[in-house]
Scaffold this active site. Structure first.
Site, short mmCIF file in Angstrom:
data_model
loop_
_atom_site.label_atom_id
_atom_site.label_comp_id
_atom_site.label_asym_id
_atom_site.label_seq_id
_atom_site.Cartn_x
_atom_site.Cartn_y
_atom_site.Cartn_z
N LYS A 171 -2.09 -4.61 6.34
CA LYS A 171 -1.59 -5.55 7.37
C LYS A 171 -0.16 -5.96 7.10
O LYS A 171 0.60 -6.24 8.01
CB LYS A 171 -2.43 -6.83 7.36
CG LYS A 171 -3.86 -6.65 7.75
CD LYS A 171 -4.49 -8.04 7.88
CE LYS A 171 -5.97 -7.99 7.63
NZ LYS A 171 -6.33 -8.30 6.23
N LYS A 218 -1.63 2.38 0.73
CA LYS A 218 -2.75 2.04 1.61
C LYS A 218 -2.26 1.48 2.95
O LYS A 218 -1.28 0.72 2.96
CB LYS A 218 -3.58 0.97 0.87
CG LYS A 218 -4.87 0.56 1.54
CD LYS A 218 -5.57 -0.51 0.71
CE LYS A 218 -5.01 -1.89 0.96
NZ LYS A 218 -5.89 -2.85 1.61
N LYS A 276 0.12 -6.72 -5.33
CA LYS A 276 0.59 -7.83 -4.48
C LYS A 276 1.60 -8.70 -5.21
O LYS A 276 2.49 -9.27 -4.57
CB LYS A 276 -0.59 -8.66 -3.98
CG LYS A 276 -1.40 -7.94 -2.92
CD LYS A 276 -2.28 -8.87 -2.13
CE LYS A 276 -2.96 -8.14 -0.99
NZ LYS A 276 -3.82 -9.00 -0.19
N1 AQP Z 1 -6.43 1.08 4.37
C1 AQP Z 1 -7.70 0.79 4.30
N2 AQP Z 1 -8.64 1.76 4.28
C2 AQP Z 1 -9.96 1.45 4.22
N3 AQP Z 1 -10.41 0.17 4.18
C3 AQP Z 1 -9.51 -0.81 4.20
N4 AQP Z 1 -9.63 -2.15 4.17
C4 AQP Z 1 -8.40 -2.70 4.22
N5 AQP Z 1 -7.47 -1.76 4.29
C5 AQP Z 1 -8.12 -0.57 4.27
C6 AQP Z 1 -10.89 -2.87 4.10
O1 AQP Z 1 -10.87 -3.89 5.07
C7 AQP Z 1 -11.56 -5.03 4.56
C8 AQP Z 1 -10.71 -6.25 4.71
O2 AQP Z 1 -9.54 -6.11 3.95
P1 AQP Z 1 -8.49 -7.25 3.80
O3 AQP Z 1 -8.75 -8.41 4.63
O4 AQP Z 1 -8.24 -7.45 2.34
O5 AQP Z 1 -7.28 -6.57 4.52
P2 AQP Z 1 -6.18 -5.63 4.03
O6 AQP Z 1 -5.65 -4.97 5.23
O7 AQP Z 1 -6.63 -4.83 2.86
O8 AQP Z 1 -5.20 -6.64 3.52
P3 AQP Z 1 -3.96 -6.16 2.84
O9 AQP Z 1 -3.23 -5.42 3.84
O10 AQP Z 1 -4.21 -5.44 1.57
O11 AQP Z 1 -3.38 -7.46 2.47
P4 AQP Z 1 -2.32 -8.21 3.26
O12 AQP Z 1 -3.04 -9.04 4.25
O13 AQP Z 1 -1.66 -8.98 2.20
O14 AQP Z 1 -1.47 -7.15 3.86
C9 AQP Z 1 -11.91 -4.71 3.11
O15 AQP Z 1 -13.26 -4.27 3.06
C10 AQP Z 1 -11.00 -3.59 2.76
O16 AQP Z 1 -11.55 -2.75 1.77
#
Ligand code: AQP
Length: 331
Positions: free
Chosen positions: A200, A197, A117
């Protein structure tokens, strides 16, 4: 008594990675655990975590209620699980401050999420400290298990380290939580780049399928999802991109990855993509139907969050008091 805690950031549109890695697991747990007496489930909307990268304040506020409605639409039942907003319970931030004082700087520097990040955003202290706030979320509730996607495993390991360190320095205080990561489909990758991955914050709209995408959008995204130079599913070929699509298939059809591969062997990519899109559309249509019923009911959603906050605060304030006593804080 078994306690389960997890959360999602209201930092954008929830996608099928969040659903498969987290939400779907929570619902399964809730529905099986509620048959076992005395388990407590906390599902938080972690807005303090969300502001570790820039957010538009008005969008963020709206997303908090949207995520609450999506929890419920996905099957989280507020009668069985406690749903609340992290920033509504100040104990999380206060415990994080105390845990900061026993957290080795070098350990935070090794966190892969921070490394990723901080390349995409200007690194701030909050982003660096993200895992300590997460440790505090978990430890405040004497959590036994944390159902998360695979990307969060390193953060749970840090949480356990901090709990052990605090316990050995100040006496037994925190339970050591266990990560709960499903065997298959634990990390869903981008539909456009199987090395990154599904996330969002991905700028490419074709990379993620959001829980509120229309049927047309879902079909389009699956159709355009990258595969490889092959034309039919074969175990001998197995590219990362194809494996990712089969992982998603296996999660939606509720079968093992291996079982799904066997079932799909020999199908053409376009036949498989149609099957996959049908499955996703079927599940998301049901979620979206329930979402439409609840999303406009703002006062009901706020009542649910307030009940959840009260329940959570009652438990966390006792733990925080115990911690402050042990550390020697206050009058
Ligand atoms: N790609 C994924 N595969 C499996 N599990 C996932 N999780 C997130 N992405 C995947 C799981 O969802 C829960 C919440 O995660 P989060 O709020 O940290 O959301 P995010 O999508 O992981 O956020 P980002 O995308 O990494 O960050 P931003 O918001 O900056 O884009 C967790 O249990 C996570 O493991």
């Amino acid at each position: 008594m078994k306690t389960i805690f997890s959360g999602i950031q209201p930092s954008g549109n929830l996608h099928i990675g969040n659903y498969i890695g987290a939400l779907r697991q929570w619902v399964n747990l809730q529905n099986s655990e509620s048959k076992i007496q005395n388990s407590e489930l906390f599902f938080c909307i972690v807005d303090l975590h969300a502001i570790t990268v820039p957010q538009d304040p008005r969008v963020l506020k709206g997303k908090i209620l949207e995520v609450t409605a999506l929890y419920i639409a996905s099957g989280i039942d507020p009668k069985k699980s406690h749903i609340f907003v992290q920033s509504e319970n100040p104990d999380h931030a206060e415990l994080a401050w105390i845990l900061n004082t026993i957290t080795p700087f070098g350990q935070l520097e090794r966190m892969t999420q921070f490394k990723d990040k901080s390349q995409k955003h200007e690194a701030n202290v909050g982003l660096f400290d993200y895992p300590v706030l997460m440790a505090s979320d978990i430890l405040l509730y004497d959590t036994d298990e944390v159902p998360v996607g695979e990307d969060q495993k390193q953060h749970i390991e840090l949480t356990r380290d901090l709990a052990e360190k605090f316990n050995s320095k100040f006496g037994q205080t925190f339970k050591l939580p266990m990560p709960m990561i499903q065997k298959d489909a634990a990390r869903i990758m981008s539909l456009q780049n199987p090395a990154s991955k599904m996330s969002k914050s991905d700028k490419d709209p074709l990379a993620t399928i959001n829980l509120l995408d229309s049927e047309e959008e879902i079909r389009e995204k699956i159709k355009k999802a990258v595969t490889d130079s092959g034309s039919h599913i074969s175990k001998d070929q197995g590219s990362e991109a194809l494996s990712n699509l089969i992982s998603i298939y296996s999660a939606f059809v509720n079968k093992s990855f291996e079982g799904s591969y066997d079932e799909l062997e020999g199908k053409s990519y376009s036949e498989f993509k149609t099957l996959l899109a049908d499955l996703i559309v079927e599940t998301l249509t049901q979620i979206q139907k329930r979402y439409k019923e609840i999303a406009g009911e703002k006062s009901i959603l706020k009542d649910i969050l307030e009940e959840g906050r009260e329940f959570a605060k009652d438990k966390s304030s006792k733990k925080l008091l115990e911690v402050k006593e042990k550390v020697g804080l206050g009058m």
